[in-house]
Design a protein around this motif. Structure first.
Motif, PDB file in Angstrom:
ATOM      1  N   ASP A 134       1.309   1.365 -16.838  1.00 53.05           N
ATOM      2  CA  ASP A 134       0.097   0.821 -16.251  1.00 53.05           C
ATOM      3  C   ASP A 134      -0.564  -0.065 -17.299  1.00 53.05           C
ATOM      4  O   ASP A 134      -1.152   0.427 -18.262  1.00 53.05           O
ATOM      5  CB  ASP A 134      -0.844   1.968 -15.838  1.00 53.05           C
ATOM      6  N   SER A 135      -0.450  -1.379 -17.131  1.00 54.54           N
ATOM      7  CA  SER A 135      -0.929  -2.310 -18.156  1.00 54.54           C
ATOM      8  C   SER A 135      -2.453  -2.316 -18.272  1.00 54.54           C
ATOM      9  O   SER A 135      -2.997  -2.557 -19.351  1.00 54.54           O
ATOM     10  CB  SER A 135      -0.429  -3.725 -17.867  1.00 54.54           C
ATOM     11  N   GLU A 136      -3.148  -2.061 -17.166  1.00 57.66           N
ATOM     12  CA  GLU A 136      -4.606  -2.081 -17.212  1.00 57.66           C
ATOM     13  C   GLU A 136      -5.156  -0.923 -18.035  1.00 57.66           C
ATOM     14  O   GLU A 136      -6.087  -1.084 -18.820  1.00 57.66           O
ATOM     15  CB  GLU A 136      -5.179  -2.029 -15.795  1.00 57.66           C
ATOM     16  N   LYS A 137      -4.561   0.262 -17.871  1.00 56.23           N
ATOM     17  CA  LYS A 137      -5.038   1.447 -18.592  1.00 56.23           C
ATOM     18  C   LYS A 137      -4.270   1.697 -19.886  1.00 56.23           C
ATOM     19  O   LYS A 137      -4.666   2.532 -20.696  1.00 56.23           O
ATOM     20  CB  LYS A 137      -4.946   2.676 -17.686  1.00 56.23           C
ATOM     21  N   ASP A 181      -7.998   3.227  -7.792  1.00 57.77           N
ATOM     22  CA  ASP A 181      -7.944   1.889  -7.217  1.00 57.77           C
ATOM     23  C   ASP A 181      -6.501   1.403  -7.265  1.00 57.77           C
ATOM     24  O   ASP A 181      -5.640   2.032  -7.892  1.00 57.77           O
ATOM     25  CB  ASP A 181      -8.857   0.950  -8.018  1.00 57.77           C
ATOM     26  N   THR A 182      -6.236   0.283  -6.625  1.00 57.84           N
ATOM     27  CA  THR A 182      -4.899  -0.306  -6.653  1.00 57.84           C
ATOM     28  C   THR A 182      -4.528  -0.679  -8.085  1.00 57.84           C
ATOM     29  O   THR A 182      -5.352  -1.196  -8.837  1.00 57.84           O
ATOM     30  CB  THR A 182      -4.844  -1.553  -5.753  1.00 57.84           C
ATOM     31  N   ALA A 183      -3.285  -0.415  -8.458  1.00 56.89           N
ATOM     32  CA  ALA A 183      -2.803  -0.727  -9.807  1.00 56.89           C
ATOM     33  C   ALA A 183      -1.436  -1.395  -9.720  1.00 56.89           C
ATOM     34  O   ALA A 183      -0.636  -1.080  -8.841  1.00 56.89           O
ATOM     35  CB  ALA A 183      -2.712   0.550 -10.643  1.00 56.89           C
ATOM     36  N   THR A 184      -1.198  -2.324 -10.640  1.00 62.20           N
ATOM     37  CA  THR A 184       0.122  -2.929 -10.742  1.00 62.20           C
ATOM     38  C   THR A 184       0.876  -2.211 -11.858  1.00 62.20           C
ATOM     39  O   THR A 184       0.496  -2.287 -13.028  1.00 62.20           O
ATOM     40  CB  THR A 184       0.035  -4.431 -11.065  1.00 62.20           C
ATOM     41  N   LEU A 185       1.917  -1.486 -11.485  1.00 59.63           N
ATOM     42  CA  LEU A 185       2.712  -0.731 -12.446  1.00 59.63           C
ATOM     43  C   LEU A 185       4.021  -1.467 -12.709  1.00 59.63           C
ATOM     44  O   LEU A 185       4.532  -2.185 -11.848  1.00 59.63           O
ATOM     45  CB  LEU A 185       3.010   0.670 -11.904  1.00 59.63           C
ATOM     46  N   ALA A 186       4.549  -1.281 -13.892  1.00 62.86           N
ATOM     47  CA  ALA A 186       5.847  -1.860 -14.232  1.00 62.86           C
ATOM     48  C   ALA A 186       6.852  -0.727 -14.381  1.00 62.86           C
ATOM     49  O   ALA A 186       6.703   0.126 -15.257  1.00 62.86           O
ATOM     50  CB  ALA A 186       5.750  -2.663 -15.529  1.00 62.86           C
ATOM     51  N   LEU A 187       7.847  -0.698 -13.509  1.00 67.37           N
ATOM     52  CA  LEU A 187       8.921   0.279 -13.627  1.00 67.37           C
ATOM     53  C   LEU A 187       9.989  -0.331 -14.528  1.00 67.37           C
ATOM     54  O   LEU A 187      10.514  -1.416 -14.235  1.00 67.37           O
ATOM     55  CB  LEU A 187       9.516   0.612 -12.265  1.00 67.37           C
ATOM     56  N   SER A 241      -5.923  11.547  -0.407  1.00 69.20           N
ATOM     57  CA  SER A 241      -6.280  10.145  -0.220  1.00 69.20           C
ATOM     58  C   SER A 241      -6.206   9.352  -1.504  1.00 69.20           C
ATOM     59  O   SER A 241      -6.151   8.132  -1.482  1.00 69.20           O
ATOM     60  CB  SER A 241      -7.685  10.035   0.384  1.00 69.20           C
ATOM     61  N   SER A 242      -6.225  10.023  -2.647  1.00 66.24           N
ATOM     62  CA  SER A 242      -6.147   9.314  -3.928  1.00 66.24           C
ATOM     63  C   SER A 242      -4.787   9.475  -4.605  1.00 66.24           C
ATOM     64  O   SER A 242      -4.564   8.948  -5.684  1.00 66.24           O
ATOM     65  CB  SER A 242      -7.245   9.828  -4.872  1.00 66.24           C
ATOM     66  N   ARG A 243      -3.887  10.191  -3.943  1.00 62.26           N
ATOM     67  CA  ARG A 243      -2.585  10.479  -4.543  1.00 62.26           C
ATOM     68  C   ARG A 243      -1.576   9.400  -4.163  1.00 62.26           C
ATOM     69  O   ARG A 243      -1.382   9.096  -2.985  1.00 62.26           O
ATOM     70  CB  ARG A 243      -2.085  11.843  -4.056  1.00 62.26           C
ATOM     71  N   PHE A 244      -0.939   8.811  -5.163  1.00 62.35           N
ATOM     72  CA  PHE A 244       0.107   7.821  -4.944  1.00 62.35           C
ATOM     73  C   PHE A 244       1.461   8.483  -5.187  1.00 62.35           C
ATOM     74  O   PHE A 244       1.624   9.256  -6.133  1.00 62.35           O
ATOM     75  CB  PHE A 244      -0.071   6.642  -5.905  1.00 62.35           C
ATOM     76  N   ARG A 245       2.437   8.176  -4.336  1.00 63.62           N
ATOM     77  CA  ARG A 245       3.748   8.793  -4.454  1.00 63.62           C
ATOM     78  C   ARG A 245       4.842   7.722  -4.384  1.00 63.62           C
ATOM     79  O   ARG A 245       4.820   6.845  -3.515  1.00 63.62           O
ATOM     80  CB  ARG A 245       3.953   9.813  -3.326  1.00 63.62           C
ATOM     81  N   LEU A 246       5.777   7.809  -5.309  1.00 60.69           N
ATOM     82  CA  LEU A 246       6.930   6.908  -5.328  1.00 60.69           C
ATOM     83  C   LEU A 246       8.193   7.752  -5.374  1.00 60.69           C
ATOM     84  O   LEU A 246       8.368   8.569  -6.285  1.00 60.69           O
ATOM     85  CB  LEU A 246       6.879   5.988  -6.551  1.00 60.69           C
ATOM     86  N   GLU A 247       9.041   7.582  -4.388  1.00 50.53           N
ATOM     87  CA  GLU A 247      10.296   8.326  -4.321  1.00 50.53           C
ATOM     88  C   GLU A 247      11.463   7.357  -4.473  1.00 50.53           C
ATOM     89  O   GLU A 247      11.511   6.326  -3.802  1.00 50.53           O
ATOM     90  CB  GLU A 247      10.397   9.068  -2.995  1.00 50.53           C
ATOM     91  N   GLY A 248      12.386   7.673  -5.368  1.00 50.11           N
ATOM     92  CA  GLY A 248      13.497   6.765  -5.633  1.00 50.11           C
ATOM     93  C   GLY A 248      14.858   7.390  -5.398  1.00 50.11           C
ATOM     94  O   GLY A 248      15.047   8.591  -5.576  1.00 50.11           O
ATOM     95  N   LYS A 249      15.794   6.530  -4.991  1.00 47.82           N
ATOM     96  CA  LYS A 249      17.167   6.953  -4.778  1.00 47.82           C
ATOM     97  C   LYS A 249      18.090   5.853  -5.289  1.00 47.82           C
ATOM     98  O   LYS A 249      18.032   4.719  -4.809  1.00 47.82           O
ATOM     99  CB  LYS A 249      17.421   7.219  -3.287  1.00 47.82           C
ATOM    100  N   PHE A 250      18.947   6.197  -6.260  1.00 49.28           N
ATOM    101  CA  PHE A 250      19.816   5.200  -6.880  1.00 49.28           C
ATOM    102  C   PHE A 250      21.273   5.643  -6.849  1.00 49.28           C
ATOM    103  O   PHE A 250      21.599   6.776  -7.208  1.00 49.28           O
ATOM    104  CB  PHE A 250      19.388   4.951  -8.338  1.00 49.28           C
ATOM    105  N   PRO A 291      -3.965   4.024  -3.815  1.00 48.69           N
ATOM    106  CA  PRO A 291      -4.295   5.423  -3.530  1.00 48.69           C
ATOM    107  C   PRO A 291      -3.887   5.813  -2.110  1.00 48.69           C
ATOM    108  O   PRO A 291      -4.185   5.117  -1.150  1.00 48.69           O
ATOM    109  CB  PRO A 291      -5.825   5.451  -3.686  1.00 48.69           C
ATOM    110  N   GLY A 292      -3.182   6.925  -2.005  1.00 50.88           N
ATOM    111  CA  GLY A 292      -2.759   7.423  -0.708  1.00 50.88           C
ATOM    112  C   GLY A 292      -1.446   6.855  -0.201  1.00 50.88           C
ATOM    113  O   GLY A 292      -0.906   7.338   0.797  1.00 50.88           O
ATOM    114  N   ALA A 293      -0.908   5.843  -0.878  1.00 53.31           N
ATOM    115  CA  ALA A 293       0.330   5.206  -0.408  1.00 53.31           C
ATOM    116  C   ALA A 293       1.554   6.028  -0.797  1.00 53.31           C
ATOM    117  O   ALA A 293       1.565   6.694  -1.834  1.00 53.31           O
ATOM    118  CB  ALA A 293       0.453   3.797  -0.978  1.00 53.31           C
TER     119      ALA A 293
END
Length: 335
Positions: free
Chosen positions: A45-48, A69-75, A24-33, A89-91
């Motif tokens: 992560d600009s906040e941390k 918590d929700t975070a705004t990340l910059a890729l 429930s706290s794990r965030f996952r991002l999968e990319g394909k280019f 979290p959990g997304a």
């Protein structure tokens, strides 16, 4: 049921609960280019103030992170263009794009990221004034969205010509709609700081370490003219501005102070690329790239960007676009 069976079932229950909590706290991002075999992306992560490296193999990557918590990340892509990622979290998010059309990269999986993708794709077809107006409309209609916070920063606070008045009006709308939002309170504080550093305002008080480990403060900028330049080794234009400012500082050492803020990914990259350069003024390189605290405090959020201030720290000029114009402005102010 025996005592052993009871203990075993309790043990299994604890494991399952821990597993559920972890998922429930794990965030996952999968990319394909497409058109990318191997590459390195950065995600910040600009906040941390944390930065991770994403290794792309055969055009694919998977990035996972535990979030509270929700975070705004910059890729951040290899060409240093960025795409915001709203991590929850959990997304589970999916990203797809092409090396030749990075601006058209799509992010799917949550409403916020899909809204942001739709806005970016629409913005690619609009003029800068139209993009700003589209951002204003979105913020007005969706004041509690995390996307609105990003749009406010990007198109009003970090633009080539910042619109701090417009940003303040929109920020007020957002805070009225969501008065307990801590991120909005931080955004409001950033807005005050950056507005204070506009033309006519004053340089902020700061203490940082330069690339040689020497403490640098605003007291190092107390000559007749004080020039601060944001630059990167991957930006030819910004390097030319830095070199021109360095030449003028050497020509007028008693009248000009110069400081550079480098936004390369880390000190190693900076040292490798700058080895043959002639820049000798104090350089700040904290490895935070676009999220460098000192750069953000001064409102230096585009490439190239710069500030010219007087001996009292009053900002005289901002964001001169090229080396020739910078030279002309400095020579005019010296007279």
């Amino acid at each position: 049921m025996t005592t052993k069976q009871t203990v075993f079932l309790l043990f299994i229950s604890v494991l399952l609960m821990a597993s559920c909590s972890s998922d429930s706290s794990r965030f996952r991002l999968e990319g394909k280019f497409r058109s990318i075999n191997q590459a390195e992306f950065y995600i910040y992560d600009s906040e941390k103030g944390t930065k991770d490296t994403i290794h792309v193999q055969r055009g694919r990557f998977v990035y996972e992170k535990t979030l509270e918590d929700t975070a705004t990340l910059a890729l951040i892509f290899p060409n240093y263009s960025t795409i915001p990622i709203f991590a929850t979290p959990g997304a589970e998010l999916s990203m797809k794009g092409s090396a030749s059309h990075l601006r058209e990269t799509e992010v799917e999986g949550t409403e916020e990221n899909e809204d942001m993708t739709a806005f970016r794709l629409k913005a690619n077809q609009l003029t800068p004034p139209e993009v700003k107006e589209a951002a204003r409309q979105y913020i007005t209609e969706q004041p509690v969205s995390i996307v609105s916070q990003y749009l406010l920063q990007t198109y009003f606070m970090q633009a080539l010509t910042p619109d701090y008045k417009g940003a303040a009006e929109l920020c007020d709308i957002m805070r009225k709609a969501d008065p307990t939002n801590a991120r909005l309170a931080i955004l409001h504080k950033q807005l005050r700081e950056q507005n204070a550093c506009d033309v006519g305002g004053k340089l902020p008080v700061f203490v940082v370490l330069d690339t040689k480990g020497k403490p640098r403060t605003n007291k190092d900028l107390q000559k007749k003219l004080n020039v601060i330049c944001l630059f990167a080794t991957w930006s030819y234009e910004s390097q030319q501005i830095m070199k021109t400012a360095q030449q003028l500082q050497r020509k007028h050492p008693k009248e000009i102070a110069l400081m550079g803020i480098n936004i390369d990914a880390n000190m190693r990259d900076y040292n490798i690329r700058i080895k043959s350069d002639t820049i000798t003024c104090p350089i700040i390189c904290d490895g935070n790239m676009w999220q460098s605290p000192l750069a953000r405090k001064m409102g230096l959020t585009i490439m190239p960007s710069n500030i010219i201030a007087d001996k009292h720290g009053k900002v005289l000029k901002r964001n001169i676009k090229d080396a020739k114009s910078l030279k002309e402005e400095i020579e005019k102010l010296l007279k």
